[in-house]
Enzyme design. Structure first.
Site, PDB file in Angstrom:
ATOM      1  CD  GLU A  89      -3.034  -1.103   0.519  1.00 31.41           C
ATOM      2  OE1 GLU A  89      -3.277  -0.034  -0.073  1.00 31.41           O
ATOM      3  OE2 GLU A  89      -3.756  -2.111   0.418  1.00 31.41           O
ATOM      4  CB  CYS A  95      -1.882   7.174   1.103  1.00 33.44           C
ATOM      5  SG  CYS A  95      -3.331   6.485   1.875  1.00 33.44           S
TER       6      CYS A  95
HETATM    7  P1  NAD Z   1       8.144   5.308   4.749  1.00 30.09           P
HETATM    8  O1  NAD Z   1       8.239   4.590   3.461  1.00 30.09           O
HETATM    9  O2  NAD Z   1       9.241   6.249   5.109  1.00 30.09           O
HETATM   10  O3  NAD Z   1       8.022   4.269   5.979  1.00 30.09           O
HETATM   11  C1  NAD Z   1       6.953   3.377   6.084  1.00 30.09           C
HETATM   12  C2  NAD Z   1       7.347   2.206   6.960  1.00 30.09           C
HETATM   13  O4  NAD Z   1       8.280   1.393   6.246  1.00 30.09           O
HETATM   14  C3  NAD Z   1       8.030   2.583   8.267  1.00 30.09           C
HETATM   15  O5  NAD Z   1       7.576   1.729   9.284  1.00 30.09           O
HETATM   16  C4  NAD Z   1       9.496   2.336   7.961  1.00 30.09           C
HETATM   17  O6  NAD Z   1      10.292   2.077   9.088  1.00 30.09           O
HETATM   18  C5  NAD Z   1       9.412   1.123   7.055  1.00 30.09           C
HETATM   19  N1  NAD Z   1      10.540   0.913   6.145  1.00 30.09           N
HETATM   20  C6  NAD Z   1      11.211   1.845   5.445  1.00 30.09           C
HETATM   21  N2  NAD Z   1      12.146   1.255   4.666  1.00 30.09           N
HETATM   22  C7  NAD Z   1      12.053  -0.071   4.873  1.00 30.09           C
HETATM   23  C8  NAD Z   1      12.760  -1.202   4.376  1.00 30.09           C
HETATM   24  N3  NAD Z   1      13.752  -1.083   3.499  1.00 30.09           N
HETATM   25  N4  NAD Z   1      12.397  -2.431   4.811  1.00 30.09           N
HETATM   26  C9  NAD Z   1      11.395  -2.583   5.697  1.00 30.09           C
HETATM   27  N5  NAD Z   1      10.707  -1.538   6.224  1.00 30.09           N
HETATM   28  C10 NAD Z   1      11.024  -0.300   5.814  1.00 30.09           C
HETATM   29  O7  NAD Z   1       6.745   6.080   4.735  1.00 30.09           O
HETATM   30  P2  NAD Z   1       6.181   7.164   5.748  1.00 30.09           P
HETATM   31  O8  NAD Z   1       6.910   8.452   5.570  1.00 30.09           O
HETATM   32  O9  NAD Z   1       6.068   6.593   7.113  1.00 30.09           O
HETATM   33  O10 NAD Z   1       4.672   7.314   5.207  1.00 30.09           O
HETATM   34  C11 NAD Z   1       4.298   8.099   4.125  1.00 30.09           C
HETATM   35  C12 NAD Z   1       4.157   7.280   2.861  1.00 30.09           C
HETATM   36  O11 NAD Z   1       3.256   6.191   3.072  1.00 30.09           O
HETATM   37  C13 NAD Z   1       3.539   8.080   1.735  1.00 30.09           C
HETATM   38  O12 NAD Z   1       4.185   7.750   0.543  1.00 30.09           O
HETATM   39  C14 NAD Z   1       2.093   7.624   1.718  1.00 30.09           C
HETATM   40  O13 NAD Z   1       1.435   7.820   0.491  1.00 30.09           O
HETATM   41  C15 NAD Z   1       2.258   6.172   2.048  1.00 30.09           C
HETATM   42  N6  NAD Z   1       1.022   5.605   2.550  1.00 30.09           N
HETATM   43  C16 NAD Z   1       0.299   4.794   1.728  1.00 30.09           C
HETATM   44  C17 NAD Z   1      -0.908   4.276   2.155  1.00 30.09           C
HETATM   45  C18 NAD Z   1      -1.723   3.406   1.259  1.00 30.09           C
HETATM   46  O14 NAD Z   1      -2.627   2.743   1.771  1.00 30.09           O
HETATM   47  N7  NAD Z   1      -1.482   3.341  -0.032  1.00 30.09           N
HETATM   48  C19 NAD Z   1      -1.387   4.568   3.440  1.00 30.09           C
HETATM   49  C20 NAD Z   1      -0.614   5.381   4.262  1.00 30.09           C
HETATM   50  C21 NAD Z   1       0.592   5.906   3.802  1.00 30.09           C
END
Ligand code: NAD
Length: 517
Positions: free
Chosen positions: A269, A303
C-alpha cells in the site's frame, strides 16, 4: 482550550493508555523491554519528547517469532467465529479507549483530534466487519468431472503476518490488517513507524488485555520497534509468509524485492498522486469543499490527499478564485484545538521536502497563487507548521510526477473533452485515488469505465481523500497493487486449497486417462 490544558489532557490520555515516559520496547508476549537503541517519540504539535522507546534487537526478534509461531498453533485451531468473538471484544475495548487513543494519535502524529477519533473509529468499524466475516470465510464448490467425486475449495490461515506501517495512519492501518488476519487465523507481528512508536505500544496494550482476558497466548499480537533495519528482519524472514507494508514507493520497491526473493507474499500500500478532474458540468461549491479538504486535511499527509486538480479551461478562473478565497480562511495551529483546520507536518525533513517542492515548481515555470511558507513564533515552536500552498503548473512538470507529502496542490488546466483530462490524470506512475466532479452522466461513466481512471479508487462527486472500510482499499501501478480492509481482501491473508473427495469404489483418472494395471 489553552495550550496548557491541551498538554495536560494528553498526559491524562497516556495514563489511561498505560504509557509511561520511558522503557518501552519489544513486546515478545510478556511485556519485556527491549535492549536496542533508544528512539524518541517527538510530537510535531509542540516539539516535546513524549517518551523514549527501545528498538528491537535481532535476538529479541527471534523470541518474538518463536512466541508468535507457538501462538499460531493454538489460534489456528480455534473456530473462526470464536476468533471473531475475540475481535468483537477488541472492538469493544477500542470503543472504551477511543478518546485517549484518538488524542495520542493526534498528539504523536499531528492530525486533528477529530481525525484522531476518526482513525480509532475506523479500527472499530473494521472489527465489526471482521466479526461478520468470521462466519463467511467461504470457498466455492464445483462439480467434478469424475463420477462419485466431490470437489470444493477452502481457505486456511497463512501463519505469521508481518505488518509494516507508515506514520500517517499510525493505528488504523494496523487494525485493518490485524482484525482481518486474526479472524483468518493468522497471528501478527507489527512494526509501526519509528515516528509514531507510542501509538503502537498503546494498541499492543489494548490487544494484550483482550487476549489475556480470553486466556489466549499473547503472541497472537506482537510488536517490534525500530526503523527500516527492524522492518528488514521481517521482509527477509521466510517464517513470515505475508508482509503487508504501507509506506512510500521507495520503501515498497525494496520490500517487494526482499519478500519476492524468498517467494513470500507481499501486500503493498504505497504512495499516491491523486487527482480530481473538474469538468464544465461540475458543481463548483462541492468541488471546492472536496478539493480543499483533500489537499489540506491532515496537512496533506494522507496517501489519498489531493495533489492535482485538473480543471477545464472554461471554468478554470472561477475554480481558481474560489480556491484562493477558501484558502484565506484556513486556520493553522495546534491540531488538538478544534478551531484549527491544518496541523503540523510530521518532522523537519517533511518541512524541507515541502519547501523544495515549492521552489522546484517555480523553477520549472509554475506560479504560486497561494504562496505557502513555514510558520514561526508563538504556538509554532515545533517548526513543523506550514501554510497550505497552491501552484499553477503543467501536467508534465517533473515535480508534479512526485508525491510531496505536504499541503501542496497543483492546479492543472485541460482543454476539450474529458478524455484529455483522464489522460492527464492517468499520466503519472502512481495509481491510488482519483475523482471526477461532474453532473454529466456520460463523463462520469466514461471516467469509471475501462478507458477511464486507472486507479484503485475512482469516485464521482466526492474528493480523493479517505475511504470506507467496507470496500477493498489500495491502488495500482507504483502504488503497489495491494488491497486490504473490506470486500474480499481477506483472501490474501489465507492460503487456498482445492480438495477432491472420491466417495465411489472406483479410481477414475481426470481427463478420461486410462492407466490399466
Ligand atoms: P516510509 O516509506 O518512510 O516508511 C513506512 C514504513 O516502512 C516505516 O515503518 C518504515 O520504518 C518502514 N521501512 C522503510 N524502509 C524499509 C525497508 N527497506 N524495509 C522494511 N521496512 C522499511 O513512509 P512514511 O513516511 O512513514 O509514510 C508516508 C508514505 O506512506 C507516503 O508515501 C504515503 O502515500 C504512504 N502511505 C500509503 C498508504 C496506502 O494505503 N497506499 C497509506 C498510508 C501511507
Amino acid at each position: 482550550m489553552t495550550e496548557i490544558a491541551v498538554r495536560f489532557d494528553i498526559e491524562n490520555a497516556l495514563k489511561i493508555l498505560g504509557i509511561t515516559p520511558v522503557n518501552h520496547g519489544t513486546w515478545t508476549g510478556s511485556n519485556s523491554f527491549g535492549s536496542g537503541e533508544n528512539i524518541s517519540s517527538i510530537s510535531p504539535v509542540d516539539g516535546a519528547t513524549i517518551a523514549t522507546v527501545k528498538t528491537t534487537t535481532q535476538n529479541e526478534y527471534e523470541n518474538v517469532i518463536k512466541t508468535a509461531s507457538e501462538a499460531f498453533k493454538i489460534w489456528r485451531k480455534l473456530p473462526a467465529p470464536q476468533r471473531g468473538e475475540v475481535v468483537r471484544q477488541f472492538g469493544e475495548k477500542l470503543r472504551e479507549m477511543k478518546e485517549p487513543l484518538g488524542k495520542l494519535v493526534s498528539y504523536e502524529m499531528g492530525k486533528s483530534y477529530q481525525e484522531g477519533l476518526g482513525e480509532v473509529q475506523e479500527m472499530i468499524d473494521i472489527c465489526d466487519f471482521a466479526v461478520g466475516l468470521s462466519r463467511q470465510l467461504h470457498g466455492l464448490t464445483m462439480h467434478s468431472e469424475r463420477p462419485g467425486h466431490r470437489m470444493y475449495e477452502q481457505y486456511h490461515p497463512l501463519g505469521i503476518v508481518g505488518i509494516i506501517s507508515a506514520f500517517n495512519f499510525p493505528v488504523a492501518v494496523w487494525a485493518w490488517n490485524t482484525a482481518i488476519a486474526w479472524v483468518c487465523g493468522d497471528v501478527c507481528v507489527w512494526k509501526p513507524s519509528e515516528k509514531t512508536p507510542l501509538c503502537g505500544i498503546a494498541c499492543q496494550h489494548i490487544a494484550a488485555t483482550v487476549l489475556k482476558a480470553n486466556d489466549l497466548p499473547e503472541g497472537i499480537s506482537c510488536l517490534i520497534n525500530g526503523d527500516y533495519k527492524v522492518g528488514e528482519m521481517l521482509t527477509h524472514d521466510k517464517r513470515v509468509p505475508l508482509v503487508s507494508a504501507t509506506g512510500s514507493i521507495g520503501m515498497g520497491k525494496i520490500v517487494a524485492q526482499a519478500v519476492a526473493a524468498r517467494l513470500g507474499k507481499s501486500l503493498l500500500e504505497l504512495g499516491g498522486n491523486n487527482a480530481i478532474i473538474v469538468t464544465p458540468d461540475a458543481d463548483i461549491k462541492m468541488t471546492v469543499i472536496g478539493a480543499v479538504f483533500g489537499a489540506v486535511g491532515t496537512a496533506g499527509q494522507r496517501c489519498t490527499s489531493t495533489r492535482r486538480l485538473i480543471v477545464h479551461d472554461s471554468i478554470y478562473e472561477k475554480v481558481k478564485d474560489a480556491l484562493v478565497k477558501a484558502y484565506k480562511q484556513l486556520q493553522i495551529g495546534n491540531p488538538l484545538n478544534e478551531k484549527n483546520h491544518v496541523g503540523p507536518l510530521i518532522d523537519q525533513k517533511a518541512v524541507t521536502d515541502y519547501q523544495q517542492a515549492l521552489k522546484k515548481v517555480v523553477e520549472e515555470g509554475g506560479k504560486l497563487i497561494v504562496e505557502g511558507g513555514v510558520l514561526r513564533g508563538n504556538g509554532y515552536e515545533s517548526g513543523c507548521y506550514v501554510k497550505p500552498a497552491i501552484a499553477e503548473a503543467k501536467p508534465d512538470f517533473e515535480i508534479v510526477q512526485h508525491e510531496t507529502f505536504a499541503p501542496v496542490l497543483y492546479l492543472l488546466k485541460y482543454q476539450g473533452d474529458v478524455e484529455n483530462a483522464i489522460q492527464i490524470q492517468n499520466g503519472v506512475v502512481q495509481g491510488l485515488s482519483s475523482a471526477i466532479m461532474t453532473n454529466n452522466l456520460r463523463e462520469a461513466e466514461l471516467f469509471l469505465s475501462a478507458e477511464g481512471s486507472d486507479c484503485g479508487i475512482a469516485n464521482v462527486n466526492i474528493g480523493t481523500s479517505g475511504a470506507e472500510i467496507g470496500g477493498a482499499f489500495g491502488g495500482e501501478k507504483e502504488t503497489g497493487g495491494g488491497r486490504e480492509s473490506g470486500s474480499d481482501a481477506w483472501k490474501f491473508y489465507m492460503r487456498r486449497q482445492t480438495n477432491t473427495i472420491n466417495y465411489s469404489t472406483e479410481l477414475p483418472l481426470a481427463q478420461g486417462i486410462k492407466f490399466n494395471l
